[in-house]
Design a protein around this motif. Sequence first.
Motif, PDB file in Angstrom:
ATOM      1  N   VAL A  10     -40.156  11.978   4.208  1.00 40.71           N
ATOM      2  CA  VAL A  10     -40.826  12.646   5.326  1.00 40.71           C
ATOM      3  C   VAL A  10     -41.339  11.610   6.330  1.00 40.71           C
ATOM      4  O   VAL A  10     -41.307  11.823   7.551  1.00 40.71           O
ATOM      5  CB  VAL A  10     -41.982  13.536   4.822  1.00 40.71           C
ATOM      6  N   GLU A  11     -41.798  10.473   5.819  1.00 43.04           N
ATOM      7  CA  GLU A  11     -42.399   9.450   6.683  1.00 43.04           C
ATOM      8  C   GLU A  11     -41.410   8.903   7.703  1.00 43.04           C
ATOM      9  O   GLU A  11     -41.804   8.501   8.800  1.00 43.04           O
ATOM     10  CB  GLU A  11     -42.950   8.308   5.827  1.00 43.04           C
ATOM     11  N   THR A  12     -40.136   8.880   7.380  1.00 42.85           N
ATOM     12  CA  THR A  12     -39.130   8.347   8.296  1.00 42.85           C
ATOM     13  C   THR A  12     -38.190   9.429   8.818  1.00 42.85           C
ATOM     14  O   THR A  12     -37.192   9.123   9.466  1.00 42.85           O
ATOM     15  CB  THR A  12     -38.293   7.257   7.600  1.00 42.85           C
ATOM     16  N   SER A  13     -38.514  10.679   8.553  1.00 42.13           N
ATOM     17  CA  SER A  13     -37.655  11.780   8.964  1.00 42.13           C
ATOM     18  C   SER A  13     -37.700  11.974  10.472  1.00 42.13           C
ATOM     19  O   SER A  13     -38.770  11.963  11.079  1.00 42.13           O
ATOM     20  CB  SER A  13     -38.101  13.083   8.289  1.00 42.13           C
ATOM     21  N   HIS A  63     -39.802  15.051  10.655  1.00 40.24           N
ATOM     22  CA  HIS A  63     -41.160  14.980  10.096  1.00 40.24           C
ATOM     23  C   HIS A  63     -41.443  16.093   9.082  1.00 40.24           C
ATOM     24  O   HIS A  63     -42.591  16.505   8.907  1.00 40.24           O
ATOM     25  CB  HIS A  63     -42.212  15.001  11.210  1.00 40.24           C
ATOM     26  N   SER A  79     -45.978  18.006   3.883  1.00 41.15           N
ATOM     27  CA  SER A  79     -44.867  18.323   4.789  1.00 41.15           C
ATOM     28  C   SER A  79     -43.555  18.592   4.070  1.00 41.15           C
ATOM     29  O   SER A  79     -42.477  18.375   4.620  1.00 41.15           O
ATOM     30  CB  SER A  79     -44.684  17.216   5.830  1.00 41.15           C
ATOM     31  N   ARG A  81     -41.267  21.661  12.541  1.00 43.16           N
ATOM     32  CA  ARG A  81     -42.178  21.353  11.442  1.00 43.16           C
ATOM     33  C   ARG A  81     -43.308  22.362  11.320  1.00 43.16           C
ATOM     34  O   ARG A  81     -43.740  22.709  10.218  1.00 43.16           O
ATOM     35  CB  ARG A  81     -42.764  19.953  11.627  1.00 43.16           C
TER      36      ARG A  81
END
Length: 253
Positions: A134-137, A140, A184, A238
């Motif tokens: 999720v951190e690099t999606s 998000h 998330s 999101r």
Amino acid sequence: MSESLQGTVALITGASSGIGYAVALRLATAGASIAIVARRRDKLEELASKIGATGSKVLIIEADLVDPAQAAAAVANTVTEFGRLDTVVNSAGVMLNGDSLTTPMADWELMVDLNLKALMYVTKAALPHLIRDVETSPRHVADVVNISSIAGRVARRHVAIYNATKFGVTAATEAWRQEYTRQSVRFSVVEPGAVETELFDHQSSITQEAYRKMFSDVEKLHAADIAEATAFIVTNPRRVAVNEIVIRPTDQV
């Protein structure tokens, strides 16, 4: 408004036919790289050719997901190949209904193993990657979509163990949603009514005939209809979490 899945990776189980096949192809058209998982390699190769024609990358994983080691390896192979994991669609399943006195115990055990336990194995293995990535999606957010059934909402005679597995999928999905939504990771369940797939072909001849009579005046859903519902869930921004979709044929009571 739907968003592109470009730059994301989706793993689809039960991808050799029916709903899983259609979902994999639909998410590929949205831009995702796709890992397709099932036991029948010839069917996966056929699907991979169609996915390749969309311009999306594809990974074939031949695996029997009732084995927890193979389920974990399918997830690990996906991450090794593509470097991340953003979406999981648990579509693998079987329906072996009939009179409870005469239905073999092996049929009940297979439904529990594939419909519920295999889904648990894949989800358990995927969660650390979904949370991390999720951190690099680019979007998000991460998604797990579990294909359940209206049999996960309404119990009927001759369907006891299939009901049990699908009630379990629906309940687990909601519990996981509550557990991971603040990280998330969205959990959603899709509960179709009658769909024109191989699922009905796995029944005994007596049960198949009963279903033919039951749905003789019903225009069944197509697998692509369920794929479209799944794409709606995972392409939402999101801020939008679609927790549950019930989708029946218009003619089905």
